[in-house]
Design a protein around this motif. Structure first.
Motif, mmCIF file in Angstrom:
data_model
loop_
_atom_site.group_PDB
_atom_site.id
_atom_site.type_symbol
_atom_site.label_atom_id
_atom_site.label_comp_id
_atom_site.label_asym_id
_atom_site.label_seq_id
_atom_site.Cartn_x
_atom_site.Cartn_y
_atom_site.Cartn_z
ATOM 1 N N PRO A 175 46.084 52.586 -11.482
ATOM 2 C CA PRO A 175 46.165 52.717 -10.025
ATOM 3 C C PRO A 175 46.956 51.560 -9.419
ATOM 4 O O PRO A 175 46.993 50.450 -9.972
ATOM 5 C CB PRO A 175 44.692 52.686 -9.599
ATOM 6 N N LEU A 176 47.563 51.818 -8.272
ATOM 7 C CA LEU A 176 48.399 50.797 -7.648
ATOM 8 C C LEU A 176 47.566 49.584 -7.255
ATOM 9 O O LEU A 176 46.516 49.727 -6.630
ATOM 10 C CB LEU A 176 49.085 51.374 -6.408
ATOM 11 N N PRO A 177 48.041 48.398 -7.599
ATOM 12 C CA PRO A 177 47.362 47.186 -7.150
ATOM 13 C C PRO A 177 47.415 47.088 -5.618
ATOM 14 O O PRO A 177 48.372 47.590 -4.998
ATOM 15 C CB PRO A 177 48.165 46.057 -7.800
ATOM 16 N N PRO A 178 46.445 46.449 -4.996
ATOM 17 C CA PRO A 178 46.429 46.367 -3.518
ATOM 18 C C PRO A 178 47.724 45.862 -2.891
ATOM 19 O O PRO A 178 48.171 46.439 -1.888
ATOM 20 C CB PRO A 178 45.242 45.433 -3.249
ATOM 21 N N PRO A 179 48.411 44.812 -3.432
ATOM 22 C CA PRO A 179 49.651 44.370 -2.782
ATOM 23 C C PRO A 179 50.754 45.425 -2.802
ATOM 24 O O PRO A 179 51.585 45.485 -1.896
ATOM 25 C CB PRO A 179 50.058 43.130 -3.587
ATOM 26 N N VAL A 180 50.759 46.263 -3.852
ATOM 27 C CA VAL A 180 51.748 47.339 -3.929
ATOM 28 C C VAL A 180 51.335 48.482 -3.014
ATOM 29 O O VAL A 180 52.154 49.049 -2.278
ATOM 30 C CB VAL A 180 51.911 47.825 -5.385
ATOM 31 N N LEU A 223 54.150 40.296 -8.634
ATOM 32 C CA LEU A 223 54.352 39.000 -9.275
ATOM 33 C C LEU A 223 53.171 38.654 -10.189
ATOM 34 O O LEU A 223 52.092 39.235 -10.078
ATOM 35 C CB LEU A 223 54.541 37.929 -8.207
ATOM 36 N N PRO A 224 53.374 37.716 -11.118
ATOM 37 C CA PRO A 224 52.333 37.414 -12.105
ATOM 38 C C PRO A 224 50.991 37.002 -11.517
ATOM 39 O O PRO A 224 49.962 37.176 -12.172
ATOM 40 C CB PRO A 224 52.950 36.268 -12.916
ATOM 41 N N ASP A 225 50.963 36.474 -10.285
ATOM 42 C CA ASP A 225 49.672 36.095 -9.702
ATOM 43 C C ASP A 225 48.862 37.297 -9.246
ATOM 44 O O ASP A 225 47.689 37.176 -8.898
ATOM 45 C CB ASP A 225 49.866 35.111 -8.545
ATOM 46 N N GLY A 226 49.480 38.487 -9.247
ATOM 47 C CA GLY A 226 48.773 39.690 -8.851
ATOM 48 C C GLY A 226 48.510 39.808 -7.372
ATOM 49 O O GLY A 226 47.861 40.765 -6.926
ATOM 50 N N GLU A 227 49.034 38.885 -6.595
ATOM 51 C CA GLU A 227 48.731 38.838 -5.171
ATOM 52 C C GLU A 227 49.944 39.073 -4.288
ATOM 53 O O GLU A 227 49.804 39.258 -3.081
ATOM 54 C CB GLU A 227 48.112 37.466 -4.817
ATOM 55 N N HIS A 228 51.134 39.053 -4.866
ATOM 56 C CA HIS A 228 52.351 39.149 -4.063
ATOM 57 C C HIS A 228 53.317 40.140 -4.698
ATOM 58 O O HIS A 228 53.340 40.318 -5.922
ATOM 59 C CB HIS A 228 53.032 37.780 -3.943
#
Length: 252
Positions: free
Chosen positions: A23-28, A65-70
């Protein structure tokens, strides 16, 4: 693609792995609120996740990005300046070249040149003001002579303000093929004057040709669409090397 996307220029990772189907990560997912539709996965450097986005009909690369937040929207480059995005986008965003595509090409308003009863058909998206289209046309002439190939020139208007009016003059001529040949034989100082106005039927044909070009993801002219011996459909961009010219346009 790079002409409308921001670029990240200093990435060291060059290994690529496909993004998963999770599932799409929240930032995406948050990008959908800005009108971006996520169409599918995109190969990305290690540590990143890539997605093919679409905004107002344009395909664009999206990276988590690798931090999963951006997220980043744009092309990735490694420390040597190698583009890590364009080839992956070309594969991921390419439309299916299938029988429906071939049928759509056959419904365009094209100019046929070559064999009257062809064993093979080749479509070429071409602009009257495109020098590489002219080079392709000139290179194919000896190959078409006495061969079994019919080239169907699909005129589009993408190069200059003159393009639609010269195309209109050719398409509106009593003998469009003769007019196209006259133009190509005098390319650079064309003796086919651009039309002063666009007849509605010709304008509609140019618009439809351009829309199909966009739908197929064609970024410029010339673009050649052809079938292999096994019936599979391929597209080749730009002026082609001699071996490929002979394989596509030459007699078999």
């Amino acid at each position: 693609m790079n002409r409308w996307l921001a670029c990240l220029l200093t990435l060291a990772m060059i290994g690529c792995t496909p993004a998963s189907e999770a599932p799409l990560p929240p930032p995406v997912q948050a990008l959908t609120a800005k009108g971006i539709t996520i169409k599918g996965p995109l190969k990305a450097p290690d540590g990143y996740r890539g997605f093919v986005g679409e905004y107002r009909g344009r395909a664009l690369p999206v990276y988590l990005l690798p931090d999963g937040e951006h997220t980043l929207i744009g092309s990735l480059y490694d420390r040597a300046g190698n583009d890590l995005t364009s080839d992956s986008m070309a594969v991921a965003a390419a439309p299916a070249l299938d029988d429906a595509t071939w049928a759509a090409l056959g419904r365009t308003r094209y100019i046929a040149e070559g064999a009257s009863h062809p064993r093979r058909i080749v479509y070429v998206f071409t602009d009257t003001e495109c020098p590489y289209c002219h080079k392709l046309w000139a290179a194919t002439q000896p190959l078409l002579a006495g061969g079994d190939v019919q080239v169907r020139h699909i005129l589009v208007a993408v190069i200059s303000p003159t393009s639609p009016y010269r195309a209109a003059a050719i398409l509106g001529a009593a003998d469009p093929l003769a007019a196209l040949r006259q133009h190509e034989q005098s390319f650079g100082r064309s003796t086919v004057a651009p039309a002063k106005t666009l007849a509605p039927t010709v304008e509609a044909a140019l618009v439809a040709n351009g829309e199909l070009m966009d739908k197929l993801g064609v970024q410029g002219t010339p673009a050649t669409v052809y079938r292999d011996a096994d019936g599979s459909i391929h597209m080749a961009a730009g002026m082609l090397p001699n071996a490929q010219l002979k394989a596509i346009f030459g007699p078999r």
